[in-house]
Motif scaffolding. Structure first.
Motif, PDB file in Angstrom:
ATOM      1  N   SER A  86      88.419  64.976  14.528  1.00  0.00           N
ATOM      2  CA  SER A  86      89.120  64.016  15.404  1.00  0.00           C
ATOM      3  C   SER A  86      88.354  62.700  15.458  1.00  0.00           C
ATOM      4  CB  SER A  86      89.274  64.586  16.817  1.00  0.00           C
ATOM      5  OG  SER A  86      89.967  65.814  16.787  1.00  0.00           O
ATOM      6  N   PHE A  89      85.587  60.623  17.043  1.00  0.00           N
ATOM      7  CA  PHE A  89      84.829  61.470  17.964  1.00  0.00           C
ATOM      8  C   PHE A  89      84.289  62.705  17.238  1.00  0.00           C
ATOM      9  CE2 PHE A  89      87.807  59.162  20.652  1.00  0.00           C
ATOM     10  CZ  PHE A  89      86.978  58.697  21.660  1.00  0.00           C
ATOM     11  N   SER A  91      82.530  66.515  18.339  1.00  0.00           N
ATOM     12  CA  SER A  91      82.160  67.455  19.391  1.00  0.00           C
ATOM     13  C   SER A  91      81.237  68.505  18.788  1.00  0.00           C
ATOM     14  CB  SER A  91      83.395  68.114  20.007  1.00  0.00           C
ATOM     15  OG  SER A  91      84.087  68.874  19.042  1.00  0.00           O
ATOM     16  N   GLN A 152      82.919  65.527  23.697  1.00  0.00           N
ATOM     17  CA  GLN A 152      83.103  64.631  22.553  1.00  0.00           C
ATOM     18  C   GLN A 152      82.264  63.364  22.708  1.00  0.00           C
ATOM     19  OE1 GLN A 152      87.367  63.986  22.211  1.00  0.00           O
ATOM     20  NE2 GLN A 152      87.525  65.602  20.681  1.00  0.00           N
TER      21      GLN A 152
END
Length: 226
Positions: A86, A89, A91, A152
């Protein structure tokens, strides 16, 4: 006869002058202004001597105790999540076993504030986590196992693409960073607070889809700046 009396008169006159000099009150001579005691000069002298003695005492204590920097090493790593799908971002959820050694024989270390995060290519990929206060006794070893991540973090495209590429190769270079403030303690004496910055560069064997304990392919001793 008049000529014979002149010497006696002169002698009497000189005697009178001498007697008058002896009977005249003598004036007391005051010392020059430079020899008078100056309170300000005395105070300055006392303060200077005190500061010199205090500095000498501190120097002697430093020679006796001479605190050395703590040592940090990463001995284990576990990757529970590393998601780069994503952008921009990332995580991640990671746990590291960090061992710190206090090499001092007479000095303990107090960590008042200590926090940690993980970076990749000089960019943080996990949020900063605050660690609990730590008292590090003399000549002792303490193990820390912080879990870092869970949210994130925005990163550059270069970082996101680099993580994807390194995962495909199976080797990821990470940096575990610890920063905070510490004090040295010798008996009842505590120093002021000093900033501490620890950088631990490690290489982990990581492939996409692998979760849990990962092998450390390289973990030199961390660099510690105080």
């Amino acid at each position: 006869m008049a000529e014979d009396q002149k010497p006696e008169e002169n002698h009497q006159t000189q005697s009178q002058v001498t007697d008058e000099k002896h009977h005249q009150p003598q004036k007391h001579m005051s010392p020059p202004p430079s020899y008078k005691s100056d309170p300000r000069r005395t105070i300055c002298t006392v303060i200077t001597i005190f500061l010199l003695l205090a500095g000498l005492a501190v120097f002697i204590v430093w020679l006796i105790y001479r605190p050395h920097k703590p040592r940090f090493t990463v001995l284990g790593a576990a990757i529970y999540d590393l998601n780069t799908t994503s952008p921009p971002f990332v995580s991640a959820s990671m746990q590291f076993t960090i061992v710190t050694r206090n090499p001092n024989k007479r000095v303990a270390i107090i960590y008042d504030k200590l926090s940690a995060y993980v970076s990749y290519r000089n960019q943080a990929i996990t949020p900063t986590v605050v660690l609990p206060p730590l008292y590090h006794d003399k000549k002792s070893t303490v193990a820390l196992s912080p879990v870092l991540g869970g949210a994130q973090v925005p990163v550059s495209v270069e970082v996101a693409n680099g993580l994807v590429m390194d995962e495909s190769y199976g080797v990821v270079a990470l940096r575990v960073v610890l920063l905070g403030r510490l004090r040295w303690k010798a008996g009842v004496i505590k120093t002021g607070r000093y900033g501490v910055y620890v950088k631990c560069d490690i290489w982990v064997g990581l492939k996409r889809g692998l979760v849990g304990q990962v092998p450390l392919l390289g973990s030199p001793q961390c660099k510690v700046d105080v």
